[in-house]
Design a protein around this motif. Structure first.
Motif, mmCIF file in Angstrom:
data_model
loop_
_atom_site.group_PDB
_atom_site.id
_atom_site.type_symbol
_atom_site.label_atom_id
_atom_site.label_comp_id
_atom_site.label_asym_id
_atom_site.label_seq_id
_atom_site.Cartn_x
_atom_site.Cartn_y
_atom_site.Cartn_z
ATOM 1 N N VAL A 180 0.822 -1.217 0.000
ATOM 2 C CA VAL A 180 0.000 0.000 0.000
ATOM 3 C C VAL A 180 0.855 1.266 0.000
ATOM 4 O O VAL A 180 0.526 2.246 -0.665
ATOM 5 C CB VAL A 180 -1.014 -0.033 1.175
ATOM 6 N N GLU A 181 1.983 1.254 0.714
ATOM 7 C CA GLU A 181 2.804 2.477 0.755
ATOM 8 C C GLU A 181 3.384 2.788 -0.616
ATOM 9 O O GLU A 181 3.414 3.949 -1.045
ATOM 10 C CB GLU A 181 3.940 2.322 1.772
ATOM 11 N N ILE A 182 3.816 1.753 -1.297
ATOM 12 C CA ILE A 182 4.355 1.954 -2.652
ATOM 13 C C ILE A 182 3.256 2.469 -3.564
ATOM 14 O O ILE A 182 3.434 3.441 -4.302
ATOM 15 C CB ILE A 182 4.942 0.631 -3.197
ATOM 16 N N ARG A 183 2.099 1.844 -3.500
ATOM 17 C CA ARG A 183 1.001 2.242 -4.384
ATOM 18 C C ARG A 183 0.577 3.685 -4.111
ATOM 19 O O ARG A 183 0.314 4.457 -5.032
ATOM 20 C CB ARG A 183 -0.186 1.285 -4.241
ATOM 21 N N ASN A 184 0.535 4.046 -2.836
ATOM 22 C CA ASN A 184 0.096 5.409 -2.494
ATOM 23 C C ASN A 184 1.055 6.473 -3.020
ATOM 24 O O ASN A 184 0.652 7.618 -3.245
ATOM 25 C CB ASN A 184 -0.035 5.562 -0.975
ATOM 26 N N SER A 185 2.320 6.087 -3.219
ATOM 27 C CA SER A 185 3.284 7.094 -3.672
ATOM 28 C C SER A 185 3.130 7.433 -5.144
ATOM 29 O O SER A 185 3.755 8.368 -5.639
ATOM 30 C CB SER A 185 4.719 6.612 -3.406
ATOM 31 N N ALA A 186 2.289 6.699 -5.872
ATOM 32 C CA ALA A 186 2.188 6.910 -7.329
ATOM 33 C C ALA A 186 1.578 8.267 -7.679
ATOM 34 O O ALA A 186 1.940 8.889 -8.668
ATOM 35 C CB ALA A 186 1.365 5.796 -7.963
ATOM 36 N N GLY A 187 0.630 8.702 -6.889
ATOM 37 C CA GLY A 187 0.001 9.999 -7.145
ATOM 38 C C GLY A 187 -1.057 9.976 -8.233
ATOM 39 O O GLY A 187 -1.681 10.991 -8.526
ATOM 40 N N VAL A 188 -1.233 8.836 -8.873
ATOM 41 C CA VAL A 188 -2.301 8.660 -9.869
ATOM 42 C C VAL A 188 -2.921 7.287 -9.622
ATOM 43 O O VAL A 188 -2.283 6.426 -9.008
ATOM 44 C CB VAL A 188 -1.769 8.716 -11.325
ATOM 45 N N PRO A 189 -4.121 7.066 -10.122
ATOM 46 C CA PRO A 189 -4.710 5.729 -9.942
ATOM 47 C C PRO A 189 -3.880 4.678 -10.675
ATOM 48 O O PRO A 189 -3.435 4.909 -11.797
ATOM 49 C CB PRO A 189 -6.102 5.850 -10.585
ATOM 50 N N LEU A 190 -3.659 3.567 -9.995
ATOM 51 C CA LEU A 190 -2.919 2.468 -10.626
ATOM 52 C C LEU A 190 -3.956 1.440 -11.061
ATOM 53 O O LEU A 190 -4.313 0.550 -10.298
ATOM 54 C CB LEU A 190 -1.930 1.864 -9.624
ATOM 55 N N ASP A 191 -4.450 1.623 -12.265
ATOM 56 C CA ASP A 191 -5.572 0.762 -12.645
ATOM 57 C C ASP A 191 -5.166 -0.271 -13.698
ATOM 58 O O ASP A 191 -3.997 -0.444 -13.983
ATOM 59 C CB ASP A 191 -6.790 1.592 -13.084
ATOM 60 N N ASN A 192 -6.174 -0.950 -14.219
ATOM 61 C CA ASN A 192 -5.994 -2.031 -15.197
ATOM 62 C C ASN A 192 -5.268 -3.249 -14.630
ATOM 63 O O ASN A 192 -4.616 -3.995 -15.366
ATOM 64 C CB ASN A 192 -5.250 -1.516 -16.452
ATOM 65 N N VAL A 193 -5.346 -3.407 -13.312
ATOM 66 C CA VAL A 193 -4.731 -4.559 -12.662
ATOM 67 C C VAL A 193 -5.721 -5.159 -11.667
ATOM 68 O O VAL A 193 -6.417 -4.419 -10.963
ATOM 69 C CB VAL A 193 -3.444 -4.158 -11.909
#
Ligand code: PLP
Length: 420
Positions: A149-162
């Motif tokens: 979750v911490e890695i994903r939250n750092s993206a700053g955009v939605p990480l979709d298509n997964v």
């Protein structure tokens, strides 16, 4: 206070766990600038499988540099690339099947980016399945298939298509995770599209040393074949001999469509990253995945030398032999310390799980810090970093290996009394 503390960005991370200035390194030892000698159980996060400054590889690199061998050539044909491909084909590729080699940007994450792009291009689908507990890198595509979750939250955009599926180990699921996946694929009311690919690690390293068993890997491949889904095997951390075979999936006799490989592929810590593509899927247009640093010539020289070194020193047998030393030690010396400690692993990657004693990661933090004081470099992994990750160089001497394991034991004893 050093210049890094003054001028380097807050984003720095490992230096926080190992706060000293390192100067030299040899084999399984790293030396600080004040002369302290540390045993290395971290191994450059898997980039130094042949140890620091391996003499055999170093000599070939020095010869190449002394001879003014070409250093930068983008992806032009070079003698160094030719020699590497010849050796890589002879030692590795010819045993795997009909694969092409794509040279990617210099880090592992770029090979995964290439794999995701290519899988979507081949299938015309957008969704990808990834697994809980996964780690695939820190660029956007790789982050999208990374679970933390911490890695994903750092993206700053939605990480979709997964869509995340439960991994077979480490996630706490008691049911058959592939039954679940197949049910989702079969059910016309699951709400989940057939994906372009499934990306997986055969041993989740950052995820806490979760080892997939052979039957699970075979069945995963079978399901993917049945539904026309491509398999992407991420060999970045556990490839290059870490589990015994050159690639960790080989133990299951599977043939992933795309294989990402980096870290120890260069053998000397030089940046290098490749994607292996089943020939029939090599449908890239020229320059469709371009980059300035695709093709690090020194890394080609060291990568070839590393394959030679591996064969000359029978590293596969060495890994199998040392795996027994590690697991015997953990069983006889660590488990008796507390009935809630468990361990798991394969080859020369092992995890000691303290989550049942302390699920917050505080205990492993105390143990790893104490190990550092006792001159052992060791990292943590898994949910809340509750697993100590034992990942020495494949070349480590038996007595150094045992010395490092003894330090873990001593630190565990000291630390367990502290939190009681
Ligand atoms: C399994 C796996 N995939 C991908 C990566 C990303 O590699 P890099 O840090 O070289 O981009 C890592 C790095 O730890 C990894 O362990």
């Amino acid at each position: 206070m050093n210049y890094s503390e003054l001028y380097e960005s807050q984003v720095k991370s490992y230096c926080r766990s190992f706060p000293c200035v390192f100067d030299k390194a040899k084999g399984s030892f790293i030396f600080s600038d004040s002369g302290d000698k540390y045993i290395d159980f971290f191994d450059g996060a898997g980039a130094l499988n042949y140890g620091h400054n391996n003499d055999y590889i170093k000599d070939k690199v020095i010869d190449y540099l002394s001879d003014d061998g070409i250093i930068h050539a983008l992806d032009m044909f070079t003698a160094a690339k030719e020699s590497f491909l010849e050796k890589f084909h002879q030692s590795v590729l010819s045993k795997l099947g009909d694969y092409k080699v794509q040279f990617c940007g210099p880090t592992g994450t770029n090979a995964n980016e290439a794999a995701l792009k290519l899988a979507r291009k081949i299938t015309g689908r957008t969704t990808v399945f990834a697994f809980t507990g996964s780690f695939h890198g820190m660029s956007l595509g790789s982050m999208s298939v990374t679970s933390g979750v911490e890695i994903r939250n750092s993206a700053g955009v939605p990480l979709d298509n997964v869509v995340f599926m439960p991994y077979c180990a480490g996630s706490g699921f008691e049911f058959d995770t592939l039954d679940y996946m197949e049910n989702i694929l079969n059910d016309d009311h699951s709400g989940v599209d057939i994906p372009a690919a499934v990306i997986f690690e055969t041993v989740q390293a950052e995820g806490g040393i979760n080892v997939a068993d052979i039957e699970w890997l075979k069945r995963l491949e079978h399901i993917c074949e049945k539904y026309g889904i491509l398999t992407i095997c991420d060999e970045i951390q556990v490839g290059c001999g870490r589990t015994g075979d050159f690639y960790s999936f080989e133990r299951a006799g599977i043939h992933p469509d795309l294989i990402s490989s980096s870290k120890s592929i260069s053998g000397y810590g030089f940046p290098m990253s490749i994607l292996l593509i089943k020939s029939k899927y090599d449908i890239w247009e020229p320059a469709e995945h371009n980059g300035t640093f695709r093709g690090n010539q020194i890394a080609f020289v060291s990568a070839k030398a590393a394959l030679e070194f591996r064969e000359k020193n029978n590293l596969k047998n060495e890994v199998e032999r040392k795996a027994v030393i590690i697991s015997d030690f953990l069983e006889k010396e660590l488990l008796p310390l507390n009935s809630e400690i468990s361990f798991r692993g394969i080859g020369m990657i092992w995890g000691v799980d303290f989550s049942k004693i302390d699920a917050t990661g505080e205990l492993t933090h105390i143990i790893a810090s104490d190990c550092f004081k006792k001159r052992l470099i060791i990292e943590r992994a898994g949910r809340h970093d509750t697993v100590l990750k034992i990942m020495p160089a494949l070349t480590i001497e038996d007595d150094v290996l045992l010395e490092g394991l003894e330090i873990i034991k001593a630190s565990a004893i000291d630390s367990l009394t502290k939190i009681r």
